[in-house]
Design a protein around this motif. Structure first.
Motif, PDB file in Angstrom:
ATOM      1  N   PRO A   1       0.814  -1.220   0.000  1.00  0.00           N
ATOM      2  CA  PRO A   1       0.000   0.000   0.000  1.00  0.00           C
ATOM      3  C   PRO A   1       0.847   1.271   0.000  1.00  0.00           C
ATOM      4  CG  PRO A   1      -0.880  -1.586   1.562  1.00  0.00           C
ATOM      5  CD  PRO A   1       0.442  -2.127   1.107  1.00  0.00           C
ATOM      6  N   GLU A   2       0.295   2.310  -0.591  1.00  0.00           N
ATOM      7  CA  GLU A   2       0.950   3.618  -0.589  1.00  0.00           C
ATOM      8  C   GLU A   2       1.131   4.113   0.845  1.00  0.00           C
ATOM      9  OE1 GLU A   2       0.368   7.911  -2.830  1.00  0.00           O
ATOM     10  OE2 GLU A   2      -1.402   6.818  -2.146  1.00  0.00           O
ATOM     11  N   ILE A   3       2.244   4.751   1.107  1.00  0.00           N
ATOM     12  CA  ILE A   3       2.544   5.217   2.467  1.00  0.00           C
ATOM     13  C   ILE A   3       1.849   6.539   2.737  1.00  0.00           C
ATOM     14  CG2 ILE A   3       4.373   5.756   4.102  1.00  0.00           C
ATOM     15  CD1 ILE A   3       6.301   4.284   2.216  1.00  0.00           C
ATOM     16  N   LYS A   4       1.122   6.606   3.827  1.00  0.00           N
ATOM     17  CA  LYS A   4       0.555   7.865   4.293  1.00  0.00           C
ATOM     18  C   LYS A   4       1.551   8.557   5.221  1.00  0.00           C
ATOM     19  CE  LYS A   4      -3.210   7.805   2.004  1.00  0.00           C
ATOM     20  NZ  LYS A   4      -3.355   8.769   0.901  1.00  0.00           N
ATOM     21  N   ARG A   5       1.401   9.875   5.356  1.00  0.00           N
ATOM     22  CA  ARG A   5       2.350  10.686   6.117  1.00  0.00           C
ATOM     23  C   ARG A   5       1.825  11.147   7.462  1.00  0.00           C
ATOM     24  NH1 ARG A   5       4.437   8.990   1.249  1.00  0.00           N
ATOM     25  NH2 ARG A   5       6.207  10.280   0.582  1.00  0.00           N
ATOM     26  N   GLY A   6       0.718  10.589   7.937  1.00  0.00           N
ATOM     27  CA  GLY A   6       0.232  10.958   9.260  1.00  0.00           C
ATOM     28  C   GLY A   6      -0.750  12.113   9.283  1.00  0.00           C
ATOM     29  N   PHE A   7      -1.124  12.652   8.123  1.00  0.00           N
ATOM     30  CA  PHE A   7      -2.065  13.772   8.125  1.00  0.00           C
ATOM     31  C   PHE A   7      -2.858  13.794   6.819  1.00  0.00           C
ATOM     32  CE2 PHE A   7       1.958  15.270   6.442  1.00  0.00           C
ATOM     33  CZ  PHE A   7       1.595  15.955   5.296  1.00  0.00           C
ATOM     34  N   ILE A   8      -4.008  14.460   6.882  1.00  0.00           N
ATOM     35  CA  ILE A   8      -4.885  14.628   5.729  1.00  0.00           C
ATOM     36  C   ILE A   8      -4.599  15.982   5.096  1.00  0.00           C
ATOM     37  CG2 ILE A   8      -7.292  14.894   4.992  1.00  0.00           C
ATOM     38  CD1 ILE A   8      -8.075  12.973   7.246  1.00  0.00           C
ATOM     39  N   THR A   9      -4.338  15.986   3.807  1.00  0.00           N
ATOM     40  CA  THR A   9      -4.102  17.247   3.109  1.00  0.00           C
ATOM     41  C   THR A   9      -5.421  17.983   2.894  1.00  0.00           C
ATOM     42  OG1 THR A   9      -4.200  16.076   0.996  1.00  0.00           O
ATOM     43  CG2 THR A   9      -2.018  16.413   1.981  1.00  0.00           C
ATOM     44  N   GLU A  10      -5.334  19.262   2.571  1.00  0.00           N
ATOM     45  CA  GLU A  10      -6.504  20.121   2.577  1.00  0.00           C
ATOM     46  C   GLU A  10      -7.311  20.095   1.286  1.00  0.00           C
ATOM     47  OE1 GLU A  10      -5.159  24.009   3.527  1.00  0.00           O
ATOM     48  OE2 GLU A  10      -4.506  23.468   5.565  1.00  0.00           O
ATOM     49  N   GLU A  11      -6.744  19.660   0.194  1.00  0.00           N
ATOM     50  CA  GLU A  11      -7.412  19.793  -1.096  1.00  0.00           C
ATOM     51  C   GLU A  11      -7.874  18.452  -1.653  1.00  0.00           C
ATOM     52  OE1 GLU A  11      -5.305  23.534  -3.261  1.00  0.00           O
ATOM     53  OE2 GLU A  11      -3.996  21.835  -2.802  1.00  0.00           O
ATOM     54  N   THR A  12      -9.006  18.489  -2.335  1.00  0.00           N
ATOM     55  CA  THR A  12      -9.466  17.339  -3.104  1.00  0.00           C
ATOM     56  C   THR A  12      -8.536  17.146  -4.295  1.00  0.00           C
ATOM     57  OG1 THR A  12     -11.772  17.646  -2.461  1.00  0.00           O
ATOM     58  CG2 THR A  12     -11.355  16.418  -4.494  1.00  0.00           C
ATOM     59  N   GLU A  13      -8.171  15.899  -4.565  1.00  0.00           N
ATOM     60  CA  GLU A  13      -7.270  15.619  -5.676  1.00  0.00           C
ATOM     61  C   GLU A  13      -7.814  14.484  -6.538  1.00  0.00           C
ATOM     62  OE1 GLU A  13      -2.912  16.926  -3.813  1.00  0.00           O
ATOM     63  OE2 GLU A  13      -3.312  14.834  -4.371  1.00  0.00           O
ATOM     64  N   PHE A  14      -7.710  14.682  -7.838  1.00  0.00           N
ATOM     65  CA  PHE A  14      -7.988  13.605  -8.787  1.00  0.00           C
ATOM     66  C   PHE A  14      -6.699  13.339  -9.550  1.00  0.00           C
ATOM     67  CE2 PHE A  14      -9.227  12.125 -13.067  1.00  0.00           C
ATOM     68  CZ  PHE A  14      -9.813  10.923 -12.698  1.00  0.00           C
ATOM     69  N   GLN A  15      -6.292  12.095  -9.565  1.00  0.00           N
ATOM     70  CA  GLN A  15      -4.972  11.732 -10.073  1.00  0.00           C
ATOM     71  C   GLN A  15      -5.072  10.648 -11.137  1.00  0.00           C
ATOM     72  OE1 GLN A  15      -1.640  11.066  -7.178  1.00  0.00           O
ATOM     73  NE2 GLN A  15      -1.803   8.966  -7.866  1.00  0.00           N
ATOM     74  N   VAL A  16      -4.346  10.835 -12.230  1.00  0.00           N
ATOM     75  CA  VAL A  16      -4.215   9.816 -13.272  1.00  0.00           C
ATOM     76  C   VAL A  16      -2.736   9.468 -13.387  1.00  0.00           C
ATOM     77  CG1 VAL A  16      -4.500   9.274 -15.720  1.00  0.00           C
ATOM     78  CG2 VAL A  16      -6.246  10.616 -14.530  1.00  0.00           C
ATOM     79  N   THR A  17      -2.427   8.170 -13.358  1.00  0.00           N
ATOM     80  CA  THR A  17      -1.035   7.714 -13.322  1.00  0.00           C
ATOM     81  C   THR A  17      -0.773   6.715 -14.442  1.00  0.00           C
ATOM     82  OG1 THR A  17      -0.921   8.007 -10.919  1.00  0.00           O
ATOM     83  CG2 THR A  17       0.733   6.572 -11.928  1.00  0.00           C
ATOM     84  N   ALA A  18       0.334   6.920 -15.137  1.00  0.00           N
ATOM     85  CA  ALA A  18       0.828   5.955 -16.114  1.00  0.00           C
ATOM     86  C   ALA A  18       2.045   5.266 -15.511  1.00  0.00           C
ATOM     87  CB  ALA A  18       1.207   6.656 -17.408  1.00  0.00           C
ATOM     88  N   SER A  19       2.047   3.931 -15.487  1.00  0.00           N
ATOM     89  CA  SER A  19       3.112   3.167 -14.838  1.00  0.00           C
ATOM     90  C   SER A  19       3.745   2.188 -15.820  1.00  0.00           C
ATOM     91  CB  SER A  19       2.567   2.381 -13.639  1.00  0.00           C
ATOM     92  OG  SER A  19       1.968   3.239 -12.694  1.00  0.00           O
TER      93      SER A  19
END
Length: 298
Positions: A58-76
């Motif tokens: 799983p992706e690592i979280k950093r201990g806090f929730i960021t303030e903005e809504t994000e939509f992400q598209v990733t090419a791997s």
């Protein structure tokens, strides 16, 4: 009438026999005989015997929730001498309740694979030529902010569920079974973002997924991560080590190094990430993400 019945009986028998012969190579290769458990029981539901997106760390979280809504598209692009794989994935991050709670939804939209005969045989896959396309599993998670910007480290609780929406089990790409994980992530900020901010972080948790082993229908794993990042103005640089340790010890203990660089703009961001498999996940993965940012729900 009797002739027609005889003809269709013969045709059905011919088609049935031909369909059976299609899997003759697999039956002979793995010693399968009539009366043995079905082929699904032969596939090993473990990260070391499946594609790169089947049971990822799983992706690592950093201990806090960021303030903005994000939509992400990733090419791997997953580099592997016997299983080169490319995919496109998407993710939605939605904070609300004054950034005390957030939800995430993500999954692989399209995956193209082309594995070798050696990999095919090792994974007991039933895809003879080793090529194809797949759709990945859908994940969703809930994040709860426990502590933030206090003397105690930032602390975040995450609970995530993996659905069984992925296909191509016969090619050992996805598990066709559910799973879940939960974790606590921690971080502490030193310095100022406008100058140079240093942030060490860590994560501990539990990961569980369903298998096809009738004696042990579930594999349970200890989930962990440790790393740090540097933030300067709109730039972020990060390095971390992460993995999980399944109890069956059947190539179910993946470990990897993660390196990330992110550049934020006003309403968007770009992220470049490299993941280097160390154990039980032998891929070297390069990811490029395009991120659109929106104001969060209060």
């Amino acid at each position: 009438m009797k002739f027609r019945l005889l003809f269709f009986t013969f045709l059905f028998s011919f088609l049935y026999t031909s369909a059976q012969d299609d899997w003759g190579w697999w039956n002979e290769l793995h010693g399968w005989e009539s009366g043995d458990p079905g082929w699904r029981n032969w596939i090993k539901i473990t990260p070391g015997y499946m594609g790169p997106n089947a049971l990822p760390v799983p992706e690592i979280k950093r201990g806090f929730i960021t303030e903005e809504t994000e939509f992400q598209v990733t090419a791997s692009n997953h580099f592997h001498s016997g299983d080169p794989t490319q995919d496109i994935s998407a993710k939605l991050f939605l904070p609300f309740a004054k950034n005390r709670i957030a939800v995430e939804m993500w999954g692989v939209l399209f995956e193209y694979f082309a594995f070798s005969e050696e990999i095919r045989n090792e994974r007991i896959a039933r895809n003879k030529d080793g090529t194809g396309v797949a759709i990945g599993d859908f994940y969703f998670s809930t994040l709860i902010q426990i502590s933030k910007d206090r003397r105690f480290p930032n602390t975040l609780l995450r609970f995530a569920t993996k659905t069984a929406s992925g296909n191509q089990l016969e090619s050992a790409r996805y598990t066709d079974s559910p799973g879940y994980f939960f974790d606590l992530s921690f971080s502490k900020d030193f310095g100022q973002k406008e100058a140079t901010l240093f942030r060490p972080f860590g994560l501990i948790g539990f990961y569980s997924w369903q298998t096809n082993d009738e004696l042990n229908l579930q594999n349970d794993a200890f989930l962990y991560a440790v790393g740090s990042e540097i933030v300067k103005n709109t730039w972020l640089f990060s390095g971390s080590f992460s993995g999980y340790s399944g109890y069956k010890n059947e190539h179910d203990r993946p470990m990897q190094l993660n390196f990330e660089m992110r550049k934020d703009f006003e309403n968007r961001a770009v992220r470049l990430k490299y993941q280097h498999g160390l154990h039980d996940w032998k891929y070297k993965t390069l990811r490029v993400s395009f991120i659109w940012k929106f104001k969060g729900i209060s």
